[in-house]
Design an enzyme around this catalytic site. Structure first.
Site, PDB file in Angstrom:
ATOM      1  N   GLY A  40      -1.243-105.006  -5.056  1.00 25.78           N
ATOM      2  CA  GLY A  40      -1.227-103.550  -5.132  1.00 25.78           C
ATOM      3  C   GLY A  40      -1.943-103.060  -6.375  1.00 25.78           C
ATOM      4  N   SER A  41      -1.235-103.106  -7.511  1.00 25.24           N
ATOM      5  CA  SER A  41      -1.794-102.524  -8.733  1.00 25.24           C
ATOM      6  C   SER A  41      -3.085-103.220  -9.165  1.00 25.24           C
ATOM      7  CB  SER A  41      -0.754-102.572  -9.853  1.00 25.24           C
ATOM      8  OG  SER A  41      -0.178-103.844  -9.951  1.00 25.24           O
ATOM      9  N   MET A  48      10.274 -98.723   2.017  1.00 26.29           N
ATOM     10  CA  MET A  48      11.469 -98.815   1.153  1.00 26.29           C
ATOM     11  C   MET A  48      12.407 -97.663   1.454  1.00 26.29           C
ATOM     12  SD  MET A  48       9.625 -99.779  -2.400  1.00 26.29           S
ATOM     13  CE  MET A  48       8.418-101.106  -2.507  1.00 26.29           C
ATOM     14  N   HIS A 104      -1.336-103.843   3.746  1.00 28.62           N
ATOM     15  CA  HIS A 104       0.094-104.144   3.599  1.00 28.62           C
ATOM     16  C   HIS A 104       0.802-102.821   3.310  1.00 28.62           C
ATOM     17  CE1 HIS A 104       3.497-106.757   2.333  1.00 28.62           C
ATOM     18  NE2 HIS A 104       3.704-105.846   1.403  1.00 28.62           N
ATOM     19  N   GLY A 126       3.500-103.257  -9.676  1.00 27.33           N
ATOM     20  CA  GLY A 126       3.228-103.378 -11.106  1.00 27.33           C
ATOM     21  C   GLY A 126       4.210-104.233 -11.888  1.00 27.33           C
ATOM     22  N   HIS A 146       5.885-104.307   5.750  1.00 28.27           N
ATOM     23  CA  HIS A 146       6.906-105.034   4.982  1.00 28.27           C
ATOM     24  C   HIS A 146       8.138-104.144   4.875  1.00 28.27           C
ATOM     25  CE1 HIS A 146       7.979-106.983   0.815  1.00 28.27           C
ATOM     26  NE2 HIS A 146       8.909-107.172   1.728  1.00 28.27           N
ATOM     27  N   MET A 162      11.521-103.178   3.652  1.00 28.15           N
ATOM     28  CA  MET A 162      12.558-103.368   2.627  1.00 28.15           C
ATOM     29  C   MET A 162      13.579-102.284   2.902  1.00 28.15           C
ATOM     30  SD  MET A 162       9.926-104.108  -0.440  1.00 28.15           S
ATOM     31  CE  MET A 162       8.598-103.405   0.531  1.00 28.15           C
ATOM     32  N   ASP A 211       4.358-100.995   2.474  1.00 29.22           N
ATOM     33  CA  ASP A 211       5.699-101.249   1.942  1.00 29.22           C
ATOM     34  C   ASP A 211       6.655-100.134   2.324  1.00 29.22           C
ATOM     35  OD1 ASP A 211       5.511-103.740   0.340  1.00 29.22           O
ATOM     36  OD2 ASP A 211       3.905-102.626  -0.640  1.00 29.22           O
ATOM     37  N   MET A 233       8.331-113.495  -1.991  1.00 26.18           N
ATOM     38  CA  MET A 233       8.285-112.428  -2.999  1.00 26.18           C
ATOM     39  C   MET A 233       8.226-113.061  -4.386  1.00 26.18           C
ATOM     40  SD  MET A 233       8.564-109.345  -1.505  1.00 26.18           S
ATOM     41  CE  MET A 233       8.669-108.449  -3.042  1.00 26.18           C
ATOM     42  N   ASP A 243       3.637-112.056  -2.500  1.00 27.92           N
ATOM     43  CA  ASP A 243       3.685-110.608  -2.738  1.00 27.92           C
ATOM     44  C   ASP A 243       4.370-110.312  -4.071  1.00 27.92           C
ATOM     45  OD1 ASP A 243       3.716-107.861  -2.497  1.00 27.92           O
ATOM     46  OD2 ASP A 243       5.143-107.794  -0.828  1.00 27.92           O
ATOM     47  N   SER A 296      -1.847-103.821  -0.988  1.00 27.06           N
ATOM     48  CA  SER A 296      -0.623-103.060  -0.736  1.00 27.06           C
ATOM     49  C   SER A 296      -0.884-101.594  -1.040  1.00 27.06           C
ATOM     50  CB  SER A 296       0.500-103.582  -1.627  1.00 27.06           C
ATOM     51  OG  SER A 296       1.496-102.588  -1.731  1.00 27.06           O
ATOM     52  N   GLY A 306      10.804-103.583  -4.524  1.00 27.54           N
ATOM     53  CA  GLY A 306      11.134-102.212  -4.902  1.00 27.54           C
ATOM     54  C   GLY A 306      10.010-101.458  -5.597  1.00 27.54           C
ATOM     55  N   PHE A 307       9.194-102.175  -6.353  1.00 29.50           N
ATOM     56  CA  PHE A 307       8.178-101.486  -7.149  1.00 29.50           C
ATOM     57  C   PHE A 307       6.903-102.313  -7.242  1.00 29.50           C
ATOM     58  CE2 PHE A 307      12.379-100.383  -8.697  1.00 29.50           C
ATOM     59  CZ  PHE A 307      12.352 -98.995  -8.594  1.00 29.50           C
TER      60      PHE A 307
END
Ligand code: DX5
Ligand code: ZN
Length: 223
Positions: A199-200, A38, A34, A147, A68, A70, A36, A139, A177, A9, A144-145
């Site tokens: 992601g992180s 938002m 990926h 980490g 994705h 959102m 994101d 999910m 995800d 991500s 939204g975030f």
């Protein structure tokens, strides 16, 4: 079971060097990207739009891109992201007044269609549209975030989603995800996931290739 896909991500990448980061993480052994999206409305964060997807394509990124969404509403974004080079477009059923129509719209524009399910969203919304879906994205955090901590009840949901896919007899990817790391990727794969969005876990490490290699090593242990 089909092969496994690792989809970093870009939300955790360095946005000031996005093209380089995308190239780097693909060269490090990932299968796709990926993205994101938002909107500071459906989720409390604001990220990127179709221009950035298009810029990545112009920069030379050839790998599949899973967009994705959102964001609410989705139909105009679907068209714009399809034109911007998206491969998959995945949205949350809560974000479309007409889920069946939005799925049709994605496919009409030549992309693969995905539905993303929040931790509290049931699998019921898949029942009458399963023949129009190429990807179910479960999910394992609230959207939204990056980490955030993996929510354990997701494992049961993955198992149920995998059963639905098997019953349908269709070639549908099952993505997970949120909070995916080397130390839980095996558990989610055993529960039925075959696409891993992280992601992180990848971008917060200095050596992306090492993380991806470790993830693939874990995936070799799938029962
Ligand atoms: C969260 C996004 C995720 C996020 C995952 O709303 O959908 O794709 O980037 O980040 P990690 O892997 O750090 O949980
Ligand atoms: Zn995502």
């Amino acid at each position: 079971m089909s092969d496994y896909l690792i989809a970093p991500s870009l939300l955790s990448a360095d946005f000031a060097r996005l093209g380089e980061e995308a190239t780097h993480v693909l060269n490090a052994g990932s299968d796709m990207l990926h993205l994101d999206v938002m909107d500071n409305h459906y989720v409390p964060n604001l990220t990127i739009g179709p221009l950035v997807c298009e810029a990545l394509r112009k920069y030379g990124i050839k790998a599949p891109i899973d967009v994705h969404l959102m964001a609410h509403p989705v139909d105009r974004l679907i068209v714009d992201f399809a034109k911007a080079g998206a491969s998959y477009i995945t949205f949350h059923p809560e974000c479309s007044e007409h889920v069946d129509r939005s799925l049709d719209l994605i496919r009409k524009h030549g992309c693969k269609a995905g539905l993303a399910l929040n931790p509290a969203t049931t699998l019921h919304c898949l029942e009458y549209v399963i023949d129009k879906i190429d990807l179910i994205l479960v999910m394992s955090v609230n959207p939204g975030f990056s980490g955030q901590q993996f929510i354990p009840s997701t494992l049961e949901k993955l198992k149920q989603a995998r059963e639905l896919i098997t019953q349908s007899g269709r070639d549908i990817r099952l993505a997970i995800d949120g909070g995916i790391k080397t130390d839980n990727i095996l558990e989610v794969a055993n529960a039925g996931a075959d696409m891993f969005i992280a992601g992180s876990a990848i971008f917060m490490q200095p050596d992306y290739a090492k993380v991806i290699k470790n993830m693939r090593q874990e995936l070799q242990k799938v029962k």
